[in-house]
Design a protein around this motif. Structure first.
Motif, PDB file in Angstrom:
ATOM      1  N   LEU A 153      65.039   9.580 132.008  1.00 53.81           N
ATOM      2  CA  LEU A 153      63.873  10.191 132.642  1.00 53.81           C
ATOM      3  C   LEU A 153      64.231  10.837 133.975  1.00 53.81           C
ATOM      4  CD1 LEU A 153      61.034   7.575 131.983  1.00 53.81           C
ATOM      5  CD2 LEU A 153      61.191   9.894 131.065  1.00 53.81           C
ATOM      6  N   SER A 154      65.188  10.246 134.687  1.00 54.00           N
ATOM      7  CA  SER A 154      65.522  10.760 136.011  1.00 54.00           C
ATOM      8  C   SER A 154      66.033  12.194 135.946  1.00 54.00           C
ATOM      9  CB  SER A 154      66.575   9.866 136.682  1.00 54.00           C
ATOM     10  OG  SER A 154      67.842  10.014 136.057  1.00 54.00           O
ATOM     11  N   GLY A 155      66.941  12.482 135.005  1.00 53.61           N
ATOM     12  CA  GLY A 155      67.476  13.833 134.892  1.00 53.61           C
ATOM     13  C   GLY A 155      66.418  14.828 134.452  1.00 53.61           C
ATOM     14  N   TRP A 156      65.633  14.437 133.448  1.00 55.30           N
ATOM     15  CA  TRP A 156      64.589  15.324 132.950  1.00 55.30           C
ATOM     16  C   TRP A 156      63.531  15.593 134.019  1.00 55.30           C
ATOM     17  CZ3 TRP A 156      59.327  14.132 131.837  1.00 55.30           C
ATOM     18  CH2 TRP A 156      58.628  15.164 131.199  1.00 55.30           C
ATOM     19  N   MET A 157      63.090  14.536 134.697  1.00 57.24           N
ATOM     20  CA  MET A 157      62.081  14.703 135.745  1.00 57.24           C
ATOM     21  C   MET A 157      62.625  15.499 136.919  1.00 57.24           C
ATOM     22  SD  MET A 157      60.417  10.866 135.674  1.00 57.24           S
ATOM     23  CE  MET A 157      59.346  11.169 137.087  1.00 57.24           C
ATOM     24  N   SER A 158      63.893  15.253 137.272  1.00 54.63           N
ATOM     25  CA  SER A 158      64.493  15.959 138.397  1.00 54.63           C
ATOM     26  C   SER A 158      64.554  17.460 138.128  1.00 54.63           C
ATOM     27  CB  SER A 158      65.899  15.410 138.660  1.00 54.63           C
ATOM     28  OG  SER A 158      66.496  16.035 139.763  1.00 54.63           O
ATOM     29  N   ASP A 159      64.986  17.855 136.911  1.00 56.74           N
ATOM     30  CA  ASP A 159      65.078  19.273 136.571  1.00 56.74           C
ATOM     31  C   ASP A 159      63.712  19.896 136.306  1.00 56.74           C
ATOM     32  OD1 ASP A 159      67.810  19.500 136.825  1.00 56.74           O
ATOM     33  OD2 ASP A 159      68.249  19.170 134.721  1.00 56.74           O
ATOM     34  N   LYS A 160      62.782  19.109 135.755  1.00 55.84           N
ATOM     35  CA  LYS A 160      61.496  19.665 135.324  1.00 55.84           C
ATOM     36  C   LYS A 160      60.467  19.714 136.441  1.00 55.84           C
ATOM     37  CE  LYS A 160      58.657  20.899 131.892  1.00 55.84           C
ATOM     38  NZ  LYS A 160      58.838  22.104 131.072  1.00 55.84           N
ATOM     39  N   PHE A 161      60.365  18.643 137.216  1.00 54.44           N
ATOM     40  CA  PHE A 161      59.268  18.519 138.173  1.00 54.44           C
ATOM     41  C   PHE A 161      59.697  18.455 139.638  1.00 54.44           C
ATOM     42  CE2 PHE A 161      57.787  16.322 134.246  1.00 54.44           C
ATOM     43  CZ  PHE A 161      56.796  17.221 133.893  1.00 54.44           C
ATOM     44  N   PHE A 162      60.967  18.170 139.907  1.00 55.91           N
ATOM     45  CA  PHE A 162      61.374  17.916 141.298  1.00 55.91           C
ATOM     46  C   PHE A 162      62.456  18.871 141.791  1.00 55.91           C
ATOM     47  CE2 PHE A 162      59.356  13.999 140.019  1.00 55.91           C
ATOM     48  CZ  PHE A 162      58.673  13.593 141.158  1.00 55.91           C
ATOM     49  N   ARG A 163      62.635  20.008 141.153  1.00 55.94           N
ATOM     50  CA  ARG A 163      63.603  20.974 141.659  1.00 55.94           C
ATOM     51  C   ARG A 163      63.145  21.480 143.023  1.00 55.94           C
ATOM     52  NH1 ARG A 163      64.196  24.925 136.613  1.00 55.94           N
ATOM     53  NH2 ARG A 163      65.516  26.128 138.033  1.00 55.94           N
ATOM     54  N   GLY A 164      64.032  21.322 143.999  1.00 57.20           N
ATOM     55  CA  GLY A 164      63.669  21.679 145.365  1.00 57.20           C
ATOM     56  C   GLY A 164      63.072  20.532 146.146  1.00 57.20           C
ATOM     57  N   ARG A 165      62.754  19.445 145.490  1.00 60.64           N
ATOM     58  CA  ARG A 165      62.227  18.261 146.176  1.00 60.64           C
ATOM     59  C   ARG A 165      62.717  16.986 145.485  1.00 60.64           C
ATOM     60  NH1 ARG A 165      57.986  21.137 143.837  1.00 60.64           N
ATOM     61  NH2 ARG A 165      57.021  20.130 142.039  1.00 60.64           N
ATOM     62  N   ARG A 166      63.961  16.988 145.087  1.00 62.16           N
ATOM     63  CA  ARG A 166      64.539  15.878 144.327  1.00 62.16           C
ATOM     64  C   ARG A 166      64.584  14.578 145.132  1.00 62.16           C
ATOM     65  NH1 ARG A 166      67.308  18.349 139.787  1.00 62.16           N
ATOM     66  NH2 ARG A 166      67.392  20.604 140.084  1.00 62.16           N
ATOM     67  N   ARG A 167      64.643  14.686 146.453  1.00 62.10           N
ATOM     68  CA  ARG A 167      64.746  13.473 147.274  1.00 62.10           C
ATOM     69  C   ARG A 167      63.538  12.568 147.086  1.00 62.10           C
ATOM     70  NH1 ARG A 167      62.877  14.304 153.429  1.00 62.10           N
ATOM     71  NH2 ARG A 167      61.257  15.854 153.123  1.00 62.10           N
ATOM     72  N   TYR A 168      62.368  13.137 146.782  1.00 60.90           N
ATOM     73  CA  TYR A 168      61.171  12.310 146.636  1.00 60.90           C
ATOM     74  C   TYR A 168      61.242  11.409 145.408  1.00 60.90           C
ATOM     75  CZ  TYR A 168      59.241  15.310 150.260  1.00 60.90           C
ATOM     76  OH  TYR A 168      59.031  15.983 151.437  1.00 60.90           O
TER      77      TYR A 168
ATOM     78  N   ASP B  48      70.520  23.047 134.557  1.00 65.65           N
ATOM     79  CA  ASP B  48      70.630  22.034 133.509  1.00 65.65           C
ATOM     80  C   ASP B  48      71.534  20.869 133.885  1.00 65.65           C
ATOM     81  OD1 ASP B  48      68.993  23.437 131.699  1.00 65.65           O
ATOM     82  OD2 ASP B  48      70.667  24.708 131.094  1.00 65.65           O
ATOM     83  N   ARG B  49      72.145  20.918 135.073  1.00 58.31           N
ATOM     84  CA  ARG B  49      73.123  19.885 135.407  1.00 58.31           C
ATOM     85  C   ARG B  49      72.481  18.524 135.641  1.00 58.31           C
ATOM     86  NH1 ARG B  49      77.098  23.331 139.459  1.00 58.31           N
ATOM     87  NH2 ARG B  49      77.894  24.721 137.828  1.00 58.31           N
ATOM     88  N   GLY B  50      71.251  18.515 136.158  1.00 64.14           N
ATOM     89  CA  GLY B  50      70.586  17.227 136.348  1.00 64.14           C
ATOM     90  C   GLY B  50      70.409  16.501 135.034  1.00 64.14           C
ATOM     91  N   THR B  51      69.979  17.221 133.999  1.00 65.33           N
ATOM     92  CA  THR B  51      69.789  16.625 132.674  1.00 65.33           C
ATOM     93  C   THR B  51      71.121  16.209 132.067  1.00 65.33           C
ATOM     94  OG1 THR B  51      67.815  17.977 132.314  1.00 65.33           O
ATOM     95  CG2 THR B  51      68.861  17.026 130.369  1.00 65.33           C
ATOM     96  N   ALA B  52      72.128  17.108 132.122  1.00 66.15           N
ATOM     97  CA  ALA B  52      73.442  16.775 131.570  1.00 66.15           C
ATOM     98  C   ALA B  52      74.043  15.574 132.290  1.00 66.15           C
ATOM     99  CB  ALA B  52      74.377  17.982 131.691  1.00 66.15           C
ATOM    100  N   ASN B  53      73.869  15.547 133.606  1.00 61.28           N
ATOM    101  CA  ASN B  53      74.395  14.448 134.405  1.00 61.28           C
ATOM    102  C   ASN B  53      73.751  13.121 134.028  1.00 61.28           C
ATOM    103  OD1 ASN B  53      75.917  13.465 136.821  1.00 61.28           O
ATOM    104  ND2 ASN B  53      73.848  13.007 137.516  1.00 61.28           N
ATOM    105  N   SER B  54      72.424  13.132 133.828  1.00 60.67           N
ATOM    106  CA  SER B  54      71.734  11.884 133.477  1.00 60.67           C
ATOM    107  C   SER B  54      72.153  11.401 132.095  1.00 60.67           C
ATOM    108  CB  SER B  54      70.212  12.072 133.544  1.00 60.67           C
ATOM    109  OG  SER B  54      69.757  12.925 132.520  1.00 60.67           O
ATOM    110  N   CYS B  55      72.466  12.335 131.180  1.00 62.65           N
ATOM    111  CA  CYS B  55      72.955  11.932 129.863  1.00 62.65           C
ATOM    112  C   CYS B  55      74.282  11.195 129.986  1.00 62.65           C
ATOM    113  CB  CYS B  55      73.109  13.154 128.964  1.00 62.65           C
ATOM    114  SG  CYS B  55      71.553  13.889 128.423  1.00 62.65           S
ATOM    115  N   VAL B  56      75.192  11.731 130.795  1.00 61.49           N
ATOM    116  CA  VAL B  56      76.478  11.060 131.019  1.00 61.49           C
ATOM    117  C   VAL B  56      76.264   9.698 131.665  1.00 61.49           C
ATOM    118  CG1 VAL B  56      78.657  11.160 132.290  1.00 61.49           C
ATOM    119  CG2 VAL B  56      77.779  13.215 131.166  1.00 61.49           C
TER     120      VAL B  56
END
Length: 429
Positions: free
Chosen positions: A285-300, A127-135
């Motif tokens: 969107l970045s945090g949500w997408m990173s945690d939801k769709f790009f876990r393990g491939r966030r660099r893309y 959940d840190r990607g989402t929490a981080n994007s909120c901050v």
């Protein structure tokens, strides 16, 4: 409302005020330049003075948070920078301005490391990607609201009054931080035993997922071991080259809109504000997408957002239409800040909790060095080219390409949503 949500809202509000404080100088810059008769290079120096103090205090701020607790450091930082925000309105010459902005930057510089430590303490890795994007929405809401708030105040009371008002608002943040930001969930007054239990279970799940793996950033690594890890330097330089266009864009956009596009103060405040409302959407969107769709491939996600953002910057400075320029500058902001939110998902996921403050402070030093370089470099380019702002924006677009190349070549991920990556897969070794 969950206690962790209250903590994030408090952090977000304090960060938002921090961005109001630092962005107000960009709105006041044309008037400061006129009052003190300063060149573009000198104005760039004022902007960069903040980043000298800010960048220099990133690692000390994280270290202090790791050693003494994030809450104390956050509250102390708020008190210092609020005081020197008010002092900005009292300066009478360029030397005083440089000193005040430097100390103001140092006060804000110790703030980010403790914030990421709070995120690490209250949220699991998933959940840190989402929490981080909120901050990090503060990085877009601040620039979005600053022109709408500051322009009328400048018009009515002059540029100095703005900094007195913002300094007073910072004192409110001091109270909020001490009341609502707590280092550990179990120390929060009134938190339920059930919520503490869930947070501890999530921490245990993170540790279990990482157990038995060859860690490139070990859970109990020292800071000196951390900075020998190649991946931390990839994140450092990736953030550096991304923040060059972001800070160059943010700090010079108001002046560009007035001098090149010929907008009045009122129209400029709106035109400078719209892109950052779009950027807020991109950041969320970045945090949500990173945690939801790009876990393990966030660099893309990082790379795609940077490349599109660079292209929009090119369209922005080449179009003769003010309307299309507003469209393109808004899209550029949206994608650049989507890249920022995505790239910051990397350190808050990969860093061990005991080094979350100092490690994230180290990565953020790269970002703030980018902020130091960008305003001054753009001022130099504008002066050297006889007022050619197009050349300055070309530099920003090129920096996006460098950052995306660094992330593409330096981060190798394997889809593993539960925990940190093995060294060979994470760094390409």
């Amino acid at each position: 409302m969950k206690t962790s949500t209250k903590v994030i809202i408090a952090v977000l509000f304090c960060y938002f005020v921090a961005w109001l404080d630092r962005m107000a100088i960009s709105m006041a810059l044309p008037y400061i330049g006129k009052e003190f008769n300063l060149s573009a290079t000198a104005l760039g120096g004022i902007l960069s003075a903040f980043f000298i103090g800010y960048a220099g205090c990133q690692i000390p701020g994280g270290w202090l948070a790791d050693k003494f607790g994030a809450r104390r450091v956050i509250t102390s930082a708020l008190a210092v920078w609020s005081l020197f925000t008010a002092f900005t309105g009292m300066v009478s010459n360029i030397t005083q301005m440089l000193i005040v902005r430097f100390v103001f930057g140092a006060g804000e510089g110790v703030f980010p490391g403790p914030v990421w430590k709070i995120v690490g303490s209250w949220f699991s890795k998933k959940d840190r990607g989402t929490a981080n994007s909120c901050v990090l929405t503060s990085t877009t809401l601040g620039p979005a609201i600053t022109p709408l708030l500051v322009a009328p105040l400048i018009a009515a009371y002059g540029w100095r009054a703005v900094f007195y008002i913002l300094g007073a608002l910072g004192i409110v943040c001091v109270y909020i931080s001490w009341r609502y930001i707590v280092d550990k969930p179990e120390e929060y007054p009134g938190i339920s035993a059930e919520e503490v239990r869930l947070i501890k279970e999530q921490r245990a799940a993170d540790e279990a997922a990482a157990a038995g793996m060859e860690q490139s950033i070990a859970p109990k690594a020292s800071f000196w071991e951390l900075i020998q890890e190649p991946r931390i330097w990839v994140m450092f330089f990736g953030v550096f080259f991304l923040t060059v266009p972001i800070w160059g864009y943010m700090t010079w956009l108001p002046t560009y809109l007035v001098k090149v596009r010929g907008l009045t103060l009122a129209k400029m405040s709106i035109a400078a504000s719209i892109p950052f409302f779009v950027a807020t959407v991109g950041m969320l969107l970045s945090g949500w997408m990173s945690d939801k769709f790009f876990r393990g491939r966030r660099r893309y996600l990082v790379i795609a957002a940077e490349l599109v953002g660079a292209f929009c910057l090119y369209l922005f400075y080449t179009t003769p239409s003010v309307e299309y320029a507003t469209l393109y500058q808004s899209l550029a902001a949206g994608f650049l800040f989507m890249a920022l939110g995505s790239i910051w998902a990397l350190p808050v996921i990969y860093l061990p909790e005991n080094l979350m403050g100092s490690g994230s402070g180290f990565v953020n030093t790269g970002g703030q060095l980018g902020g130091l370089v960008a305003p001054f470099a753009l001022g130099l380019v504008i002066d050297w080219t006889g007022g050619n702002y197009d050349a300055a924006f070309k530099l920003l677009a090129f920096s996006c390409l460098i950052s995306s190349a660094i992330i593409f070549l330096g981060i190798r991920e394997k889809k593993n949503p539960a925990g940190p990556l093995p060294a060979a897969q994470a760094t390409g070794r």
